[in-house]
Structure formats: structure tokens, C-alpha cells
Design an enzyme around this catalytic site. Structure first.
Site, PDB file in Angstrom:
ATOM      1  N   ASP A 226       0.603  -1.223   0.030  1.00 13.94           N
ATOM      2  CA  ASP A 226      -0.056  -0.071  -0.035  1.00 13.94           C
ATOM      3  C   ASP A 226       0.781   1.299  -0.007  1.00 13.94           C
ATOM      4  O   ASP A 226       2.132   1.093   0.025  1.00 13.94           O
ATOM      5  CB  ASP A 226      -0.856   0.026   1.313  1.00 13.94           C
ATOM      6  CG  ASP A 226      -2.419   0.182   0.825  1.00 13.94           C
ATOM      7  OD1 ASP A 226      -2.558   0.911  -0.129  1.00 13.94           O
ATOM      8  OD2 ASP A 226      -3.289  -0.471   1.547  1.00 13.94           O
ATOM      9  N   ASP A 282     -10.250   2.359  -3.557  1.00 18.87           N
ATOM     10  CA  ASP A 282     -10.947   1.401  -3.192  1.00 18.87           C
ATOM     11  C   ASP A 282     -12.295   1.020  -3.597  1.00 18.87           C
ATOM     12  O   ASP A 282     -13.319   1.915  -3.663  1.00 18.87           O
ATOM     13  CB  ASP A 282     -10.924   1.256  -1.598  1.00 18.87           C
ATOM     14  CG  ASP A 282      -9.680   1.361  -0.863  1.00 18.87           C
ATOM     15  OD1 ASP A 282      -8.805   1.013  -1.697  1.00 18.87           O
ATOM     16  OD2 ASP A 282      -9.625   1.258   0.303  1.00 18.87           O
TER      17      ASP A 282
END
Length: 613
Positions: A226, A282
Site C-alpha cells: 500500500d 477502493d
């Protein structure tokens, strides 16, 4: 023009007739429009004699049709029997913990999930990665050793990884390019709090030791990295992710799958170091989110190749309206309808995204399980290791037709998706020539697992709002492609991390009057900011004309380079906001060619498309 309805129909109970082979039967169902259907278990094909006799053929003609359809049925039975084999050239398939559990994970949850995947058909279908996302950390100690959460993984991670491997599955792990993880900054637990275990848990400053721990000592097979912590530190994405890729290589493992999670297409450099890279924010379990994410990937086909794929994020399959399970609270997780779920999964397959299930597979709905283990859809995603992503070949408003080669490049079989992003039913006009298919074209519905008929030039297919239909189309011949849209080309400096206009990097944009409504602008001003069509296929060599449709606010020039050879300089006069045709005569031999447009010293015109004449 022939018209066929593509709405999903329930399997008809055909009256059993003569059996040609152990797995192919003849039956009769006057009401069923399908010529042949494969059973859900893939063990039997039933040929519908009623559809073979619609025009009352003579006995000899009927017998030929029966033999031909039986042979086609055998072909699809073989496809149904084929399962994904974790070919590293294909998108990975598995499950990830984040969408359902956030940071609230444990050894028990992970191993229970792995056992469910090993026994409910997911493993058999090819879903072999069990990926542990954020939430297992407890920072690094004073010596730089990564620690694991004392309550969630009190015995460490070795037993969890070994347990996954013992089931014949693969284990995945998570980290951040910076010092702190996303969970430590944004939470994700049921209480909405930040997870302090991720503070100092990232890779930054620990690349070598953490990679050795993950991939040598513990044996993980995948890592998602990430960028919450990386962004917090203001790190350069390309440099940082390259450092991490080099650390993985230094472990000696050559089979580790590396995913870059930067929430937007990071740049063409990503394919040089990673197996997949997030191209979107997301995902959320609602149609608005799914539609947005699909839209962001419709014009990224040029950047996928064997072993390297655009990642549209995890799957929200199973999160149906009325049965959705989420711990994220009010984040738009309202659920999706079965129609939207089919569109969601099928488009991930057409766009060659990794298939990572996000729901709790221990309680996955039976209808969802049937959808995501459908071997025909899975094969569209895995595609024999070809590594090609579906590209838009036609657009009518919110209705898109996409296609990609099946099994072999430039063959007579192609996967086709009819994607309706709109809020009303749409009648798709499908032209065989747009699909580069010639002669009689036979269509097999991948979701319905049924042969639905043939067409020659054009067919109309009705698709409901938010729906999509997916086919494998087999033709007699493969035609030469006539139109190359600019938005399907490879833009060497394409990226989505920064404003392309300010940074002067080419990108596709909505342009009224362009073919398909999209053109490519901000090309040029340096050698590397170019546009490249890499696979221009010529069936019959000789003198050809490359016709470019261009628009320019003032006089602009560009160079056309074919196969790295001569570079004719072309001038496009100011067009007043319209596209004009500019022809370039070239010699093209039979085979594949590369056509490049660039200008090292100034802006090129906006490019709509190239026609090969």
C-alpha cells in the site's frame, strides 16, 4: 438483420433422445431458444434438435447439423473441464481479508477461510491465494524485527502460512511502502478506530529484513504494498516501489507475486517491476462504485501483458442487497443486485484483473459461488496465459462492446462483452467486422453456458440496465483490423498520479465528435511522450494508406514512424475543434507492425484514430 434476446433463461428440460457420446445428448425443447447447453457441473451437453430443425431441413442436412453441433458441444465440454492452473502469466485468483474483516483478523479467521476455499469449489476453480491484508502487525522492535499482533496472531505467522500451504493453497501478505500502514492511519475496524499495530509496521527502512522474513523464513507467495505511509513521507512512487521489487528479487524467490497499491494507474514503469498495480480507489459494494471502476479501466488494455495486469481492486461478489455483510459502517456498502454482480464479475474477467474475492467465503451465497466458479468466465480471465485485456471496439453512449482474443493471438475465436453502464435497457448492434470476425459467427453465452446461434454481418442483442452479456464467438475467418482507436494505443508516459495537463503527459479524454467520444491529447513536447500501436496486423502486404483523424487549435506537426524506420513529418492545420483526415502512404509487409506518433519539440494534434486502408 437477425435479432436475438440475450436475457438469461432457465435451463429447459429437454426430452432425452439418442445419445451421440457419453457426454453429448440430443433432446427436444420447442420453447428453448438455445441450440446447445452445457450442464452446470460441466459433465453433459444437450443439443436441442428443435433449433436444428427450425427451417425443416432434409434428413441429410439435419444429420450434418447434428454432427457439427455435437462436435461443438464436445469442444465446450473440454473447456468446462479445464481449470485455472496458477499460471504466472495469468491474473492471480484468490481471496483477501480486507473487504470483510478490515484489521479485525486472526489466525482462526484466516485458516477457517482457507479450509472453506479448499472444500467449497473455490480451490478447484483456481482461487488459490489466501491473502492476509492489514491488521497482523505490531510494529518493529528496537532491532528492526517485524512483530506480529499479540492477540490476533499470538503464535506468529508461521503456523498460519504452513496451514494454508498444507491445504494446497498459497499465502499472501501485506505491507506499506512507508513506515505506517493504512489501517494505522484510517482504521477499518468495527469501531472505526485507528489500528496502532500498524504504526511502524511498514517496509520503509526494513526492505531486506522484512522481505527475507516474508518470503524465505515464512514462505509467503504474494505481497500487496500500500501507499498510505509512503504518501505520508512524501516518497517518490517509482523509486520506492523499485526498491521493494529489488528487495523481493534479492530473496532468490522468482515466484512471488507483487502488487502495487497506489489507487490510480501509477505509470507504465509499474509493469517492469510488478505483476499487478491498482488503477482505482477502493471498491465499495454498490453499483456506482463498480461502474466508476470499470470506467477507469476501459482504456488501459495496452498496458497489460503476460504476467502483468491492471488491478481493478478486490471483488464485491457475494455482497448482495439484503444479505451484505460489512464492518465498515456507512461507507456506501449498500449491496448489489444479481444482475450487477454478474456484470461486476464478468467485466473483471474481460478486463483481465486479478480475481480476489472480498466477501466471507465461509458463508458465500450459492448463486455467487456458481457465478465465480463458472469455468467459461474464469477462462476468459485466465485466457491461456495470453495476458491480453479486453479493449473497447464500439461505443454507443453508455453501451460498450469489448473484445479480446481467446486462447491464441489473432485466431478466429474472440471473447466479447456487451456492457450496459446505463440505467435503461439497451439494444446493442454487434457488427462482426468490428470484432474482426468474418463469415458465419457462432456465439456461446458464457454465463448461460449455452450456444445461442449464428450471424453473419450484424446481430442485435438486448441487455438490461447495469447488465452485461459475455460470449465466446467463433468465426470462419479472422479479418484485418481497419480502425485503431487512439485510446487503445500505448502511451509511453501515461500516468494518473498527477495532473496530466500540468505535467504534460498524454492521456485519453472525452472529446465531442471523436469516434467513441474519446481522443488522446497532450502528446509530444519530447521524444518519449508518444503514442504507439504495437500490433498493427496486415493480412496482405503492399502499398497501404494510414489515415489519421486529428484535431488541433493551431497548426501542429507530428512524425509517423513505422517499425522504427523512416519518420515522415506530417502537418495538421488548425481544425477549429473538428477532426480532419491526414493520409500517410506506407509499404507494409504481411505480419505485425508498430506505428508510432510523436513530436520531440512541440505538441502533436489530438489524435482520434488511425484507419488502415
Amino acid at each position: 438483420m437477425k435479432t436475438m434476446k440475450a436475457a438469461a433463461l432457465a435451463a429447459c428440460g429437454m426430452m432425452a433422445g439418442a445419445t451421440l457420446a457419453a457426454t453429448v445428448e440430443f433432446g427436444t425443447c420447442d420453447k428453448c431458444p438455445r441450440r446447445m447447453r452445457i450442464s452446470d457441473d460441466g459433465a453433459k451437453a444437450t443439443v436441442n434438435l428443435a433449433r436444428l430443425q427450425d427451417d425443416q431441413p432434409d434428413a441429410a442436412t439435419l444429420e450434418r447439423r447434428k454432427q457439427a453441433m455435437a462436435a461443438r458441444a464436445e469442444k465446450y465440454l473440454k473447456r468446462a473441464a479445464k481449470r485455472a492452473d496458477n499460471d504466472l502469466r495469468s491474473p492471480l485468483m484468490g481471496w483477501s481479508s480486507w473487504n470483510t474483516f478490515g484489521v479485525d483478523i486472526s489466525e482462526e479467521i484466516i485458516l477457517d477461510t482457507a479450509r472453506a476455499m479448499a472444500t467449497n469449489g473455490l480451490k478447484e476453480a483456481g482461487y488459490v491465494y489466501v491473502n492476509i491484508d492489514d491488521g497482523f502487525f505490531w510494529g518493529h522492535d528496537e532491532k528492526g524485527n517485524l512483530r506480529f499482533h499479540p492477540q490476533r496472531f499470538p503464535k506468529g505467522m508461521k503456523g498460519t502460512v504452513d496451514g494454508i500451504h498444507a491445504l494446497g493453497l498459497k499465502a499472501g501478505i501485506y505491507s506499506d511502502a512507508g513506515a505506517d500502514t493504512c489501517g494505522s492511519m484510517w482504521g477499518g475496524s468495527g469501531t472505526g478506530g485507528k489500528d496502532k499495530g500498524g504504526v511502524g509496521g511498514g517496509l520503509y527502512g526494513h526492505d531486506a529484513s522484512d522481505c527475507k522474513l516474508h518470503f524465505v523464513d515464512l514462505g509467503f507467495d504474494f505481497i500487496k504494498v500500500d501507499y498510505c505511509g509512503g504518501g505520508k513521507l512524501g516518497l517518490d512512487e517509482r523509486a520506492r516501489y523499485t526498491e521493494i521489487a529489488n528487495a523481493i528479487k534479492a530473496t532468490g524467490r522468482t515466484d512471488v507475486r507483487f502488487n502495487i497499491c497506489r489507487w490510480a494507474f501509477p505509470g507504465t514503469w509499474a509493469a517492469d517491476i510488478a505483476g499487478s498495480w491498482r488503477t482505482t480507489e477502493d471498491i465499495r459494494a454498490n453499483w456506482k462504485s463498480i461502474r466508476k471502476l470499470i470506467g477507469e479501466n476501459l482504456y488501459l488494455s495496452a498496458y497489460a501483458k503476460p504476467g502483468h495486469f491492471n488491478d481493478i481492486d478486490m471483488l464485491e461478489v457475494g455482497q448482495l442487497k439484503g444479505v451484505i455483510k460489512t464492518i465498515f459502517g456507512n461507507h456506501g456498502d449498500t449491496g448489489i443486485t444479481p444482475e450487477e454482480e454478474t456484470t461486476h464479475f464478468g467485466m473483471w474477467c474481460m478486463l483481465s484483473s486479478p480475481l480476489l474475492i472480498g466477501c466471507d467465503v465461509r458463508t458465500i451465497p450459492a448463486s455467487t459461488l456458481k457465478l465465480i466458479t463458472n469455468p467459461f468466465l474464469v477462462q476468459m480471465n485466465q485466457n491461456n496465459g495470453l495476458g491480453v485485456q479486453g479493449a473497447v471496439v464500439s461505443r454507443d453512449g453508455d453501451a460498450y462492446i469489448l473484445a479480446k482474443d481467446a486462447d491464441v493471438r489473432f485466431g478466429t475465436s474472440r471473447y466479447v462483452a456487451l456492457y450496459n453502464a446505463g440505467d435503461a435497457e439497451h439494444a446493442f448492434t454487434v457488427k462482426a467486422a468490428d470484432l474482426e470476425l468474418g463469415g458465419t459467427v457462432a456465439a456461446f453465452d458464457l454465463v448461460d453456458r449455452a450456444d445461442i446461434g449464428t450471424f453473419t454481418d450484424t446481430v442485435v442483442v438486448d441487455v438490461p440496465a447495469h447488465g452485461a452479456r459475455f460470449f465466446l464467438m467463433d468465426a470462419e475467418t479472422r479479418l484485418e483490423r481497419a480502425v485503431y482507436e487512439a485510446e487503445t494505443a500505448y502511451l509511453s508516459e501515461y500516468q494518473e498520479l498527477r495532473d496530466a495537463r500540468k505535467h504534460g503527459t498524454a492521456f485519453p479524454f472525452q472529446f465531442e465528435g471523436a469516434s467513441g467520444g474519446v481522443a488522446v491529447g497532450w502528446l509530444g513536447n519530447r521524444e518519449t511522450n508518444d503514442l504507439v500501436w504495437k500490433d498493427v496486423r496486415i493480412v496482405k502486404g503492399g502499398k497501404r494508406t494510414l489515415e489519421f483523424l486529428c484535431a488541433a487549435p493551431e497548426d501542429r506537426t507530428f512524425y509517423v514512424q513505422v517499425d522504427g524506420a523512416a519518420k515522415p513529418r506530417v502537418t495538421c492545420k488548425a481544425t477549429g475543434g473538428k477532426f480532419v483526415s491526414i493520409p500517410v502512404e506506407v509499404d507494409l509487409a504481411e505480419g505485425l507492425h508498430t506505428v508510432r506518433i510523436y513530436n520531440p519539440t512541440g505538441w502533436t494534434p489530438d489524435i482520434d484514430l488511425m484507419r488502415v486502408k
